[in-house]
Design an enzyme around this catalytic site. Sequence first.
Site, short mmCIF file in Angstrom:
data_model
loop_
_atom_site.label_atom_id
_atom_site.label_comp_id
_atom_site.label_asym_id
_atom_site.label_seq_id
_atom_site.Cartn_x
_atom_site.Cartn_y
_atom_site.Cartn_z
N CYS A 169 0.82 -1.36 -0.04
CA CYS A 169 -0.07 0.05 -0.19
C CYS A 169 1.01 1.18 0.06
O CYS A 169 1.99 1.18 0.65
CB CYS A 169 -0.84 0.11 1.35
SG CYS A 169 -2.16 -1.03 1.34
N ARG A 198 6.29 -0.68 -4.04
CA ARG A 198 5.59 -1.43 -2.70
C ARG A 198 4.62 -2.61 -3.12
O ARG A 198 4.49 -3.38 -1.99
CB ARG A 198 4.95 -0.30 -1.97
CG ARG A 198 5.93 0.63 -1.60
CD ARG A 198 5.15 1.91 -0.94
NE ARG A 198 4.61 1.50 0.49
CZ ARG A 198 5.24 1.57 1.55
NH1 ARG A 198 6.38 2.09 1.56
NH2 ARG A 198 4.72 1.27 2.75
N TRP A 258 -2.89 -3.04 -1.74
CA TRP A 258 -2.54 -4.33 -1.79
C TRP A 258 -3.57 -5.03 -0.95
O TRP A 258 -3.45 -4.86 0.33
CB TRP A 258 -0.93 -4.33 -1.31
CG TRP A 258 -0.54 -5.73 -1.61
CD1 TRP A 258 0.05 -6.46 -2.67
CD2 TRP A 258 -0.33 -7.04 -0.44
NE1 TRP A 258 0.44 -7.69 -2.59
CE2 TRP A 258 0.12 -8.16 -1.24
CE3 TRP A 258 -0.67 -7.13 0.81
CZ2 TRP A 258 0.57 -9.28 -0.70
CZ3 TRP A 258 -0.47 -8.37 1.49
CH2 TRP A 258 0.30 -9.34 0.83
N ASN A 307 -3.10 2.52 4.96
CA ASN A 307 -2.04 1.40 4.71
C ASN A 307 -2.08 0.74 6.34
O ASN A 307 -1.92 1.54 7.26
CB ASN A 307 -0.80 2.05 4.80
CG ASN A 307 0.46 0.86 4.45
OD1 ASN A 307 0.12 -0.11 4.25
ND2 ASN A 307 1.52 1.29 4.48
N GLY A 308 -2.17 -0.54 6.10
CA GLY A 308 -2.19 -1.24 7.63
C GLY A 308 -3.62 -2.26 7.59
O GLY A 308 -4.09 -2.47 6.52
N GLU A 325 18.93 -18.30 -1.30
CA GLU A 325 18.55 -17.00 -2.10
C GLU A 325 18.59 -16.99 -3.61
O GLU A 325 17.77 -16.62 -4.18
CB GLU A 325 20.06 -15.90 -1.62
CG GLU A 325 20.07 -14.62 -2.22
CD GLU A 325 18.90 -13.76 -2.13
OE1 GLU A 325 17.95 -13.84 -1.31
OE2 GLU A 325 18.95 -12.78 -2.99
N LYS A 355 14.94 -16.03 -5.44
CA LYS A 355 15.11 -14.98 -6.44
C LYS A 355 14.38 -15.61 -7.55
O LYS A 355 13.58 -14.90 -8.23
CB LYS A 355 16.51 -14.59 -6.58
CG LYS A 355 16.62 -13.14 -7.07
CD LYS A 355 16.85 -12.26 -5.48
CE LYS A 355 15.96 -12.40 -4.55
NZ LYS A 355 16.29 -11.57 -3.28
N GLU A 378 10.57 -15.86 -7.03
CA GLU A 378 9.55 -14.80 -6.83
C GLU A 378 9.58 -14.19 -8.16
O GLU A 378 8.38 -13.41 -8.23
CB GLU A 378 9.86 -14.01 -5.70
CG GLU A 378 11.31 -13.08 -5.94
CD GLU A 378 11.53 -12.31 -4.55
OE1 GLU A 378 12.83 -12.00 -4.31
OE2 GLU A 378 10.43 -11.64 -4.28
N HIS A 419 18.34 -38.03 0.69
CA HIS A 419 17.04 -38.13 1.77
C HIS A 419 15.70 -37.75 1.29
O HIS A 419 14.85 -37.66 1.79
CB HIS A 419 17.58 -37.33 2.97
CG HIS A 419 18.93 -37.89 3.49
ND1 HIS A 419 19.00 -39.16 4.00
CD2 HIS A 419 19.90 -37.22 3.18
CE1 HIS A 419 20.01 -39.37 4.43
NE2 HIS A 419 20.93 -38.34 3.91
N LYS A 439 7.01 -4.89 -1.99
CA LYS A 439 8.46 -4.69 -1.58
C LYS A 439 8.48 -4.52 -0.10
O LYS A 439 9.41 -4.86 0.68
CB LYS A 439 8.89 -3.30 -2.31
CG LYS A 439 10.33 -2.93 -1.82
CD LYS A 439 11.30 -3.72 -2.42
CE LYS A 439 12.45 -3.21 -2.12
NZ LYS A 439 13.70 -4.60 -2.48
O1 M6R Z 1 12.63 -5.20 3.90
P1 M6R Z 1 12.83 -6.58 4.58
O2 M6R Z 1 14.31 -7.04 3.94
O3 M6R Z 1 12.62 -6.70 5.79
O4 M6R Z 1 11.79 -7.66 3.44
C1 M6R Z 1 12.10 -9.05 3.99
C2 M6R Z 1 11.30 -9.79 2.96
O5 M6R Z 1 10.19 -9.60 2.74
C3 M6R Z 1 12.14 -9.74 1.40
O6 M6R Z 1 13.51 -10.03 1.62
C4 M6R Z 1 11.50 -10.28 0.42
O7 M6R Z 1 11.74 -11.98 0.41
C5 M6R Z 1 12.04 -9.86 -1.04
N1 M6R Z 1 10.90 -9.96 -2.01
C6 M6R Z 1 13.31 -10.90 -1.49
O8 M6R Z 1 13.59 -10.60 -2.93
#
Ligand code: M6R
Length: 608
Positions: free
Chosen positions: A2, A27, A74, A100-101, A481, A485, A488, A504, A603
């Site tokens: 949001c 965001r 959102w 927002n919230g 990681e 990536k 997502e 396993h 974000k």
């Molecule tokens: O702002 P933050 O680092 O706390 O965010 C945590 C996660 O939401 C963030 O790292 C998310 O996993 C990303 N989209 C990864 O690329």
Amino acid sequence: MCGIVGYLGEKEATPILIEGLERLEYRGYDSAGIAVSVEDEIDVVKKAGKLKVLKEAISENPPAGKVGIGHTRWATHGSPSDLNSHPHSDCTGDFVIVHNGIIENFQQLKDELVDKGHSFRSETDTEVIAHLIEENYQGKLREAVLKVARMLEGSYALAILSKREPGKIIAIRRDSPLIVGIGEDENYIASDIPAFLQYTNQFYILDDEELAEVTRDNISLYDAAGNRIEKDVFVVNWDAEMAEKGGYEHFMLKEIHEEPDAIRRVLSNRVTPGNVDLSEINLSSEEIRNYDKIHIVACGTASYAGIMGKYVIEELVRMPVEVDIASEFRYRQPLIDENSLVIVVSQSGETADTLASLRLAQKKGAKVLAFTNVTGSSIAREADEVLYLQAGPEIAVASTKAYINMVVAFYILALYLAKVRSTVTEDRLYELIEEVLRLPKLATETIEKSLELVKERARVYKLQDNAFFIGRNIDFALSLEGALKLKEISYIHAEAYPAGELKHGPLALIEDGVPVVAIATRLSLYDKMLSNIKEVKARGADVLAITFEGETEVEKSVDHVIYIPRINELFSGALAIIPMHLLAYYTSLERGYDVDQPRNLAKSVTVE
Ligand code: M6R
């Protein structure tokens, strides 16, 4: 998650609001709307979908007026429909709000309001706030808003317009970010600084429960009790261009190319030849020697940086480190006390679960050190100590340069703790520092050398449904990681496994052509990795290895190799992740997806 904007000035508000919302697109959102007021009328337009849908809707007849608020939503309560989009208003249409919230007690409040005769148009939790203001307004909007805020459970950042008090916006927040931009004969409200950075670099950052009453030529600030307060003006040094794409097709690509510079910044003044200095954080040598455990708490990518931190700290400092996902940590009654150092890691500094974990740790008596990228964020303000990541604004939803700087921040911290606790010799410390200082230059080389092969592999990966990332020790931390990536932004199902764990279970999924990214930079475990690579190769996997220049033995067992420059193997992560960031980017591009704003993701995750 949001985005809120507000404008009051001499110019037409609509284009400024839309532009501000565009700068907050990172965001994440699924609908958008604006409300613009002229004298005692408020024109509201809101649409499900991306901002271009809203822009089309107002193209012929844009709302006219010099005061307005805007929102990207959102969806949490109710689908992303036109009706559920913000702004929302009360029964009379006199009070118009964006939020927002999440209002946790909205159902109870709604039932009470319905009993009193209010009728609701949307399924949102937000709409109750507009009706509560209607119910409690007695001639002063500010007072009504403060009264209503006390009735709300949960989190909110709110911007409110009213026909009864035109030319004014009330802004208030709790657990969701909100700032007020200071201009000349104009003022702004936003969830985040990039929204209006092209107009001003001076902001008030509202703290929890603080309220701003804003007109075009005045900003008055109040605390929750309604007392006037003064705050320091926060001056931002980024220029608007730093928050732009800088000629790249996507923010994510720009941000990957900024990784070497980002590393340079996080090291700057902290690691210099022969020395590592973290005097900026107030941790005395005595405290450092007394800690018996470190807890790292974070979400998503930040938690994977934390796993890397665990390997590096445990190896250099010989201290136990636990890593928790924040949404688990806060509900598992963790065993921490004043002898524990808790490190929360968050790019945005606003992640709700990480913030709640910080508060829990403090309540249990632990000192909390935050690694964050955003100055003035909630986590930065509430933590006992902050180590800023200095990655610069990160706009793409997929975190890249901030991840690398989190990893490098752990290198710096590990070296510093090792120095204070004397767990490495002076000579070794000197050598390790020299190695860390080579990272920026080697990161540039890594991008240059891996780019072509990555692009070629992306053309193959785009046709796949599944992929695996394997590694041991720090290479396992990296594989987590790498897999996140890819999944997502390319929507390919990607799993990370410790390479020794394959037999396993997951080995059953390996068949002809399944892509496996095998990371082999932990040289002490190189032979074991080679055996694991052979296991997947024997079952038909298409293996892409990532290892150091000169480690050519792997070529016999894999289909492709990306070589990264040689560095002390403890610090390979900051380089080896770069081709995986590029691989995710180019695969998403090949598949034709929205790289910077992947579906369903935001974000900044400011709700639980
Ligand atoms: O702002 P933050 O680092 O706390 O965010 C945590 C996660 O939401 C963030 O790292 C998310 O996993 C990303 N989209 C990864 O690329």
